[in-house]
Structure formats: C-alpha cells, structure tokens
Design a protein around this motif. Structure first.
Motif, PDB file in Angstrom:
ATOM      1  N   ARG A 178      89.233  54.936  49.769  1.00  0.00           N
ATOM      2  CA  ARG A 178      89.741  53.497  48.735  1.00  0.00           C
ATOM      3  C   ARG A 178      88.066  53.140  47.880  1.00  0.00           C
ATOM      4  O   ARG A 178      87.391  52.634  47.752  1.00  0.00           O
ATOM      5  N   ASP A 179      87.522  54.472  47.307  1.00  0.00           N
ATOM      6  CA  ASP A 179      86.616  54.272  46.776  1.00  0.00           C
ATOM      7  C   ASP A 179      86.450  54.197  45.339  1.00  0.00           C
ATOM      8  O   ASP A 179      85.249  54.771  44.669  1.00  0.00           O
ATOM      9  N   TRP A 180      88.215  54.167  44.473  1.00  0.00           N
ATOM     10  CA  TRP A 180      88.061  53.927  43.247  1.00  0.00           C
ATOM     11  C   TRP A 180      88.154  52.453  42.481  1.00  0.00           C
ATOM     12  O   TRP A 180      87.588  52.303  41.739  1.00  0.00           O
ATOM     13  N   THR A 181      87.723  51.888  43.958  1.00  0.00           N
ATOM     14  CA  THR A 181      88.047  49.853  43.660  1.00  0.00           C
ATOM     15  C   THR A 181      86.177  49.497  43.422  1.00  0.00           C
ATOM     16  O   THR A 181      84.988  49.832  43.716  1.00  0.00           O
ATOM     17  N   ALA A 182      86.057  48.509  42.923  1.00  0.00           N
ATOM     18  CA  ALA A 182      84.776  48.055  42.172  1.00  0.00           C
ATOM     19  C   ALA A 182      84.430  47.730  43.149  1.00  0.00           C
ATOM     20  O   ALA A 182      82.882  46.843  43.540  1.00  0.00           O
ATOM     21  N   ASP A 183      84.885  46.459  44.291  1.00  0.00           N
ATOM     22  CA  ASP A 183      84.388  46.578  45.717  1.00  0.00           C
ATOM     23  C   ASP A 183      83.794  47.652  46.771  1.00  0.00           C
ATOM     24  O   ASP A 183      83.069  47.407  47.663  1.00  0.00           O
ATOM     25  N   ALA A 184      83.309  48.536  46.218  1.00  0.00           N
ATOM     26  CA  ALA A 184      83.511  49.902  47.492  1.00  0.00           C
ATOM     27  C   ALA A 184      82.152  49.707  47.537  1.00  0.00           C
ATOM     28  O   ALA A 184      81.443  49.587  46.851  1.00  0.00           O
ATOM     29  N   HIS A 206      86.201  60.249  45.821  1.00  0.00           N
ATOM     30  CA  HIS A 206      86.426  60.935  44.348  1.00  0.00           C
ATOM     31  C   HIS A 206      84.612  60.501  43.301  1.00  0.00           C
ATOM     32  O   HIS A 206      83.558  60.044  44.322  1.00  0.00           O
ATOM     33  N   ASP A 207      84.638  62.274  42.841  1.00  0.00           N
ATOM     34  CA  ASP A 207      83.296  62.330  42.464  1.00  0.00           C
ATOM     35  C   ASP A 207      82.404  61.707  40.842  1.00  0.00           C
ATOM     36  O   ASP A 207      81.982  62.354  40.714  1.00  0.00           O
ATOM     37  N   SER A 208      84.502  61.184  40.887  1.00  0.00           N
ATOM     38  CA  SER A 208      83.967  60.942  39.119  1.00  0.00           C
ATOM     39  C   SER A 208      84.782  59.136  39.335  1.00  0.00           C
ATOM     40  O   SER A 208      85.348  58.764  39.884  1.00  0.00           O
ATOM     41  N   ASP A 209      84.001  58.053  37.997  1.00  0.00           N
ATOM     42  CA  ASP A 209      84.499  56.700  37.949  1.00  0.00           C
ATOM     43  C   ASP A 209      85.215  57.303  36.377  1.00  0.00           C
ATOM     44  O   ASP A 209      85.763  55.693  36.547  1.00  0.00           O
ATOM     45  N   ARG A 210      85.628  58.078  35.725  1.00  0.00           N
ATOM     46  CA  ARG A 210      86.108  58.233  35.259  1.00  0.00           C
ATOM     47  C   ARG A 210      87.457  57.386  34.909  1.00  0.00           C
ATOM     48  O   ARG A 210      87.820  56.895  33.521  1.00  0.00           O
ATOM     49  N   THR A 211      88.572  57.218  35.871  1.00  0.00           N
ATOM     50  CA  THR A 211      89.347  56.489  35.816  1.00  0.00           C
ATOM     51  C   THR A 211      89.960  55.471  36.861  1.00  0.00           C
ATOM     52  O   THR A 211      90.458  54.904  36.921  1.00  0.00           O
ATOM     53  N   SER A 212      88.416  54.975  37.269  1.00  0.00           N
ATOM     54  CA  SER A 212      88.247  54.352  38.552  1.00  0.00           C
ATOM     55  C   SER A 212      87.057  53.016  38.219  1.00  0.00           C
ATOM     56  O   SER A 212      86.331  53.435  36.388  1.00  0.00           O
ATOM     57  N   ALA A 213      86.678  52.315  38.693  1.00  0.00           N
ATOM     58  CA  ALA A 213      85.853  51.463  38.611  1.00  0.00           C
ATOM     59  C   ALA A 213      84.542  51.772  38.552  1.00  0.00           C
ATOM     60  O   ALA A 213      83.823  52.584  39.159  1.00  0.00           O
TER      61      ALA A 213
END
Length: 248
Positions: A178-184, A206-213
């Motif tokens: 769940r590493d794509w969230t702003a509060d991770a 995930h090694d990128s935030d292009r599609t997440s927070a």
C-alpha cells in the motif's frame, strides 16, 4: 388483462440490452481475480506463488528517472535483483534507464502501454497496446519479456487473450505494501508487506509515483532494507520472478 404499451417498450429495451450486458460481464468478469483471498486459494500461480524458500520482489509503474535510479542503487547495496513491471510509454521516453535496469541485473516485465482502467471492452486496443509494449521492450532492452501484470491488477478477458497471443504470463501478487498512498511511511509499507509475507510469495511495490501520491516512492525506498532483512532472517532468499519457479 391487456399488456400496457410501457411494459412492451421496457421489455423490448431489456431484450436489446441483454447482449451488451452479457458482453460487459464477459469482459470484466475475470477481474474478480483481483481479490487476494480468492487468488491465493484458487489461482496460486496467478498470485505468483513460487518456491517455498524464495520471495519474488517486484516493482510497478517505472521506469522513472526521478526515482528508479534510487531503487537500482539500493538494490545493488542489498545485493538483490528484482522484476520491474514497466509501462511501454515510459520505456520509450527513458530508453537509457530501461537498458541500465537490465544491465544492472534486473528483469523487465510488462505493465501495459499506459496506466489505464479497462472498463469498456476493446479487444483490438488491448491486443495492439500489449503487442506494442512487448515489441518496444524487445527493441530497447534486447530481450523478450515473460511476465505481465495489468495496471491495478485488473485482468479483463481482452487482456487475458492479448497476453496469451503475445506469449506473456499474467502474474499478480500475494502481498503489497500500500505504498501508493499519501500517508505511506517506511514503517507502514514494511508492516503491510510483512503481515502477508510467506515463503513463496510475490511482493508488489512501486518505484515511481507517476500514477499515485507525489513522493510516495520514498516510503517504499525507506522500507526496502527492512523488508529484505526480514526475508533473510526467515531463511528466505529474495530475487526476481525468473528465479521464483512460479510454474507452467
């Protein structure tokens, strides 16, 4: 009792819509495999269940020059190789980084051409985009990919068929951070992964935030050493899907 005109119209409309409803159900039905409990119990190979003494480490959404190089350096420091599920449009944009990932010993796999949600049936598009992604990886990285993980883990019938035609093997995951969230945070990512960590598992990060927070990849990067240490303390080796023996 006479049939009312409104009832006739509604009945005809329902009959006309029935094929569309059936087509939509057939299209999105396979996406039920997104449910982790169902997948682990009934479709372990799709979940990425492999050899019991090994953990497959996978990353989605790259390559990204802002973040992926930090992961490559961290993995070098840990002595770990991983599988990177990349987006075709990013591979074209960053070919040198794509090649560097391979040169540093990692495995590349297909995450699609773009990170979209396939709610409407479009088999022609699905096939064309997956074929394009495979050819792009072959041209730039110099080797054909083996694995496919669709964006959001949504496997539609069209994407199943397209993967089969292009020789790709769909693989999702047994545990994610769940590493794509702003509060991770590094602690939350590690705790979430370790709650589902079992020998033979496939980890999704995930090694990128292009599609997440924005900036969420930093939490993943911070959690990585601890996750690898936990695996090793449990007697589990960590590596790419190519070494995981997922099965035929």
């Amino acid at each position: 009792m006479p049939v009312q005109p409104g009832h006739v119209t509604a009945g005809r409309a329902a009959i006309a819509l029935a094929p569309l409803v059936a087509a939509g159900a057939a299209h999105i039905g396979p996406a039920v495999t997104w449910l982790p409990g169902l997948r682990r119990r009934f479709l372990p190979r799709l979940a990425g269940a492999g050899r019991a003494d090994h953990i497959a480490l996978t990353f989605d959404d790259g390559p990204d020059p802002r973040s992926t190089p930090h992961f490559l350096d961290a993995l070098d420091g840990l002595g770990v190789r991983a599988t990177f599920f990349v987006l075709g449009e990013s591979v074209v944009r960053y070919p040198a980084l794509t090649r560097e990932t391979v040169e540093r010993g990692h495995e590349l796999a297909v995450h699609g051409w773009a990170h979209d949600r396939p709610w409407l049936p479009d088999p022609a598009r699905d096939g064309a985009e997956l074929t394009r992604a495979v050819r792009t990886l072959c041209d730039i990285a110099g080797r054909p990919p083996r694995w496919y993980r669709p964006p959001y883990g949504i496997l539609t019938s069209g994407r199943w068929a397209a993967a089969r035609r292009t020789g790709l093997r769909p693989v999702l995951w047994t545990a994610w951070g769940r590493d794509w969230t702003a509060d991770a945070t590094p602690a939350s990512v590690r705790a979430t992964i370790e709650a589902e960590l079992r020998g033979g598992g496939t980890l999704l990060l995930h090694d990128s935030d292009r599609t997440s927070a924005a900036g969420c990849w930093r939490a993943t990067l911070g959690a990585l050493p601890g996750i690898v240490a936990t695996c090793r303390e449990a007697g589990l080796s960590v590596g790419p899907l190519a070494e995981h023996d997922v099965g035929a």
